[in-house]
Design a protein around this motif. Structure first.
Motif, PDB file in Angstrom:
ATOM      1  N   SER A  52      46.063  40.746  50.062  1.00  0.00           N
ATOM      2  CA  SER A  52      46.327  41.256  48.713  1.00  0.00           C
ATOM      3  C   SER A  52      46.772  40.122  47.789  1.00  0.00           C
ATOM      4  CB  SER A  52      47.395  42.344  48.764  1.00  0.00           C
ATOM      5  OG  SER A  52      47.746  42.759  47.479  1.00  0.00           O
ATOM      6  N   LEU A  53      47.697  39.315  48.249  1.00  0.00           N
ATOM      7  CA  LEU A  53      48.168  38.181  47.446  1.00  0.00           C
ATOM      8  C   LEU A  53      47.055  37.155  47.249  1.00  0.00           C
ATOM      9  CD1 LEU A  53      50.571  36.840  46.015  1.00  0.00           C
ATOM     10  CD2 LEU A  53      51.149  35.762  48.197  1.00  0.00           C
ATOM     11  N   ALA A  54      46.258  36.931  48.284  1.00  0.00           N
ATOM     12  CA  ALA A  54      45.162  35.968  48.179  1.00  0.00           C
ATOM     13  C   ALA A  54      44.122  36.425  47.156  1.00  0.00           C
ATOM     14  CB  ALA A  54      44.509  35.751  49.529  1.00  0.00           C
ATOM     15  N   SER A  55      43.790  37.715  47.158  1.00  0.00           N
ATOM     16  CA  SER A  55      42.778  38.184  46.209  1.00  0.00           C
ATOM     17  C   SER A  55      43.320  38.185  44.781  1.00  0.00           C
ATOM     18  CB  SER A  55      42.281  39.575  46.586  1.00  0.00           C
ATOM     19  OG  SER A  55      43.195  40.570  46.217  1.00  0.00           O
ATOM     20  N   LYS A  56      44.604  38.503  44.600  1.00  0.00           N
ATOM     21  CA  LYS A  56      45.185  38.449  43.258  1.00  0.00           C
ATOM     22  C   LYS A  56      45.257  37.007  42.754  1.00  0.00           C
ATOM     23  CE  LYS A  56      47.721  42.725  43.566  1.00  0.00           C
ATOM     24  NZ  LYS A  56      49.007  43.408  43.579  1.00  0.00           N
ATOM     25  N   GLY A  57      45.555  36.076  43.628  1.00  0.00           N
ATOM     26  CA  GLY A  57      45.557  34.670  43.250  1.00  0.00           C
ATOM     27  C   GLY A  57      44.170  34.179  42.886  1.00  0.00           C
ATOM     28  N   ARG A  58      43.174  34.600  43.651  1.00  0.00           N
ATOM     29  CA  ARG A  58      41.792  34.204  43.364  1.00  0.00           C
ATOM     30  C   ARG A  58      41.342  34.758  42.011  1.00  0.00           C
ATOM     31  NH1 ARG A  58      39.401  35.219  48.170  1.00  0.00           N
ATOM     32  NH2 ARG A  58      39.732  37.412  47.772  1.00  0.00           N
ATOM     33  N   ILE A  59      41.678  36.029  41.735  1.00  0.00           N
ATOM     34  CA  ILE A  59      41.331  36.625  40.448  1.00  0.00           C
ATOM     35  C   ILE A  59      42.041  35.891  39.311  1.00  0.00           C
ATOM     36  CG2 ILE A  59      41.604  38.706  39.045  1.00  0.00           C
ATOM     37  CD1 ILE A  59      41.075  40.314  41.611  1.00  0.00           C
ATOM     38  N   GLY A  60      43.304  35.522  39.517  1.00  0.00           N
ATOM     39  CA  GLY A  60      44.046  34.783  38.502  1.00  0.00           C
ATOM     40  C   GLY A  60      43.432  33.431  38.196  1.00  0.00           C
ATOM     41  N   VAL A  61      42.955  32.734  39.233  1.00  0.00           N
ATOM     42  CA  VAL A  61      42.301  31.437  39.028  1.00  0.00           C
ATOM     43  C   VAL A  61      41.021  31.622  38.220  1.00  0.00           C
ATOM     44  CG1 VAL A  61      41.077  29.565  40.215  1.00  0.00           C
ATOM     45  CG2 VAL A  61      43.300  30.308  41.034  1.00  0.00           C
ATOM     46  N   LEU A  62      40.240  32.628  38.569  1.00  0.00           N
ATOM     47  CA  LEU A  62      38.989  32.862  37.847  1.00  0.00           C
ATOM     48  C   LEU A  62      39.235  33.272  36.395  1.00  0.00           C
ATOM     49  CD1 LEU A  62      36.910  34.667  40.616  1.00  0.00           C
ATOM     50  CD2 LEU A  62      36.721  32.305  39.832  1.00  0.00           C
ATOM     51  N   VAL A  63      40.257  34.093  36.155  1.00  0.00           N
ATOM     52  CA  VAL A  63      40.586  34.492  34.785  1.00  0.00           C
ATOM     53  C   VAL A  63      41.082  33.288  33.981  1.00  0.00           C
ATOM     54  CG1 VAL A  63      42.197  35.874  33.411  1.00  0.00           C
ATOM     55  CG2 VAL A  63      40.993  36.912  35.317  1.00  0.00           C
ATOM     56  N   GLY A  64      41.885  32.428  34.592  1.00  0.00           N
ATOM     57  CA  GLY A  64      42.361  31.221  33.905  1.00  0.00           C
ATOM     58  C   GLY A  64      41.228  30.283  33.531  1.00  0.00           C
ATOM     59  N   ILE A  65      40.272  30.103  34.430  1.00  0.00           N
ATOM     60  CA  ILE A  65      39.115  29.259  34.133  1.00  0.00           C
ATOM     61  C   ILE A  65      38.278  29.883  33.020  1.00  0.00           C
ATOM     62  CG2 ILE A  65      36.929  28.389  35.078  1.00  0.00           C
ATOM     63  CD1 ILE A  65      38.435  28.009  37.739  1.00  0.00           C
ATOM     64  N   GLY A  66      38.102  31.201  33.087  1.00  0.00           N
ATOM     65  CA  GLY A  66      37.350  31.892  32.035  1.00  0.00           C
ATOM     66  C   GLY A  66      38.036  31.800  30.682  1.00  0.00           C
ATOM     67  N   ALA A  67      39.348  31.925  30.661  1.00  0.00           N
ATOM     68  CA  ALA A  67      40.089  31.838  29.398  1.00  0.00           C
ATOM     69  C   ALA A  67      39.973  30.445  28.796  1.00  0.00           C
ATOM     70  CB  ALA A  67      41.557  32.191  29.622  1.00  0.00           C
ATOM     71  N   ALA A  68      40.057  29.423  29.624  1.00  0.00           N
ATOM     72  CA  ALA A  68      39.911  28.058  29.117  1.00  0.00           C
ATOM     73  C   ALA A  68      38.499  27.820  28.574  1.00  0.00           C
ATOM     74  CB  ALA A  68      40.228  27.058  30.227  1.00  0.00           C
ATOM     75  N   ALA A  69      37.492  28.341  29.266  1.00  0.00           N
ATOM     76  CA  ALA A  69      36.114  28.177  28.797  1.00  0.00           C
ATOM     77  C   ALA A  69      35.888  28.918  27.483  1.00  0.00           C
ATOM     78  CB  ALA A  69      35.137  28.665  29.859  1.00  0.00           C
ATOM     79  N   LEU A  70      36.403  30.130  27.374  1.00  0.00           N
ATOM     80  CA  LEU A  70      36.242  30.898  26.139  1.00  0.00           C
ATOM     81  C   LEU A  70      36.992  30.258  24.977  1.00  0.00           C
ATOM     82  CD1 LEU A  70      36.403  34.608  27.348  1.00  0.00           C
ATOM     83  CD2 LEU A  70      34.434  33.363  26.450  1.00  0.00           C
ATOM     84  N   ALA A  71      38.151  29.683  25.230  1.00  0.00           N
ATOM     85  CA  ALA A  71      38.905  29.015  24.166  1.00  0.00           C
ATOM     86  C   ALA A  71      38.137  27.806  23.648  1.00  0.00           C
ATOM     87  CB  ALA A  71      40.277  28.597  24.676  1.00  0.00           C
ATOM     88  N   GLY A  72      37.567  27.038  24.549  1.00  0.00           N
ATOM     89  CA  GLY A  72      36.767  25.893  24.130  1.00  0.00           C
ATOM     90  C   GLY A  72      35.522  26.309  23.362  1.00  0.00           C
ATOM     91  N   ALA A  73      34.877  27.374  23.820  1.00  0.00           N
ATOM     92  CA  ALA A  73      33.688  27.862  23.114  1.00  0.00           C
ATOM     93  C   ALA A  73      34.047  28.426  21.745  1.00  0.00           C
ATOM     94  CB  ALA A  73      32.994  28.927  23.962  1.00  0.00           C
ATOM     95  N   ALA A  74      35.185  29.087  21.636  1.00  0.00           N
ATOM     96  CA  ALA A  74      35.592  29.654  20.351  1.00  0.00           C
ATOM     97  C   ALA A  74      35.878  28.565  19.327  1.00  0.00           C
ATOM     98  CB  ALA A  74      36.828  30.541  20.534  1.00  0.00           C
ATOM     99  N   VAL A  75      36.491  27.483  19.748  1.00  0.00           N
ATOM    100  CA  VAL A  75      36.772  26.383  18.826  1.00  0.00           C
ATOM    101  C   VAL A  75      35.473  25.696  18.400  1.00  0.00           C
ATOM    102  CG1 VAL A  75      37.851  24.115  18.645  1.00  0.00           C
ATOM    103  CG2 VAL A  75      39.104  26.017  19.622  1.00  0.00           C
TER     104      VAL A  75
END
Length: 88
Positions: A52-75
């Motif tokens: 459970s902790l491993a899957s939540k951590g994996r989802i958090g990593v993917l969301v963080g990478i997605g947020a950084a990519a979207l922020a760069g694309a938005a700028v």
């Protein structure tokens, strides 16, 4: 009768660029912190046998990478729109 656009009606483009740059900085700092914390959770969950902790951590990593990519694309998109608007 000629109708022309008012190029002085959109003042403050320099301020808008500074605000966008500041927001990008804040979003990227939060995204990197989220990736670091989520990666630690993912590693702890995987090493201690907690799926459970491993899957939540994996989802958090993917969301963080997605947020950084979207922020760069938005700028990049906003800079393109500002450049396009100044050419009209």
């Amino acid at each position: 009768m000629g109708v022309f656009p008012d190029f002085d009606g959109l003042g403050g483009i320099g301020d808008l660029k500074q605000v966008i740059g500041a927001l990008l900085t804040v979003v990227l700092i939060v995204a990197v912190l989220m990736i670091v914390v989520s990666a630690i959770c993912w590693a702890l969950g995987a090493s201690h046998g907690n799926p459970s902790l491993a899957s939540k951590g994996r989802i958090g990593v993917l969301v963080g990478i997605g947020a950084a990519a979207l922020a760069g694309a938005a700028v990049a998109w906003m800079n393109w729109l500002i450049t396009l608007g100044s050419q009209l």
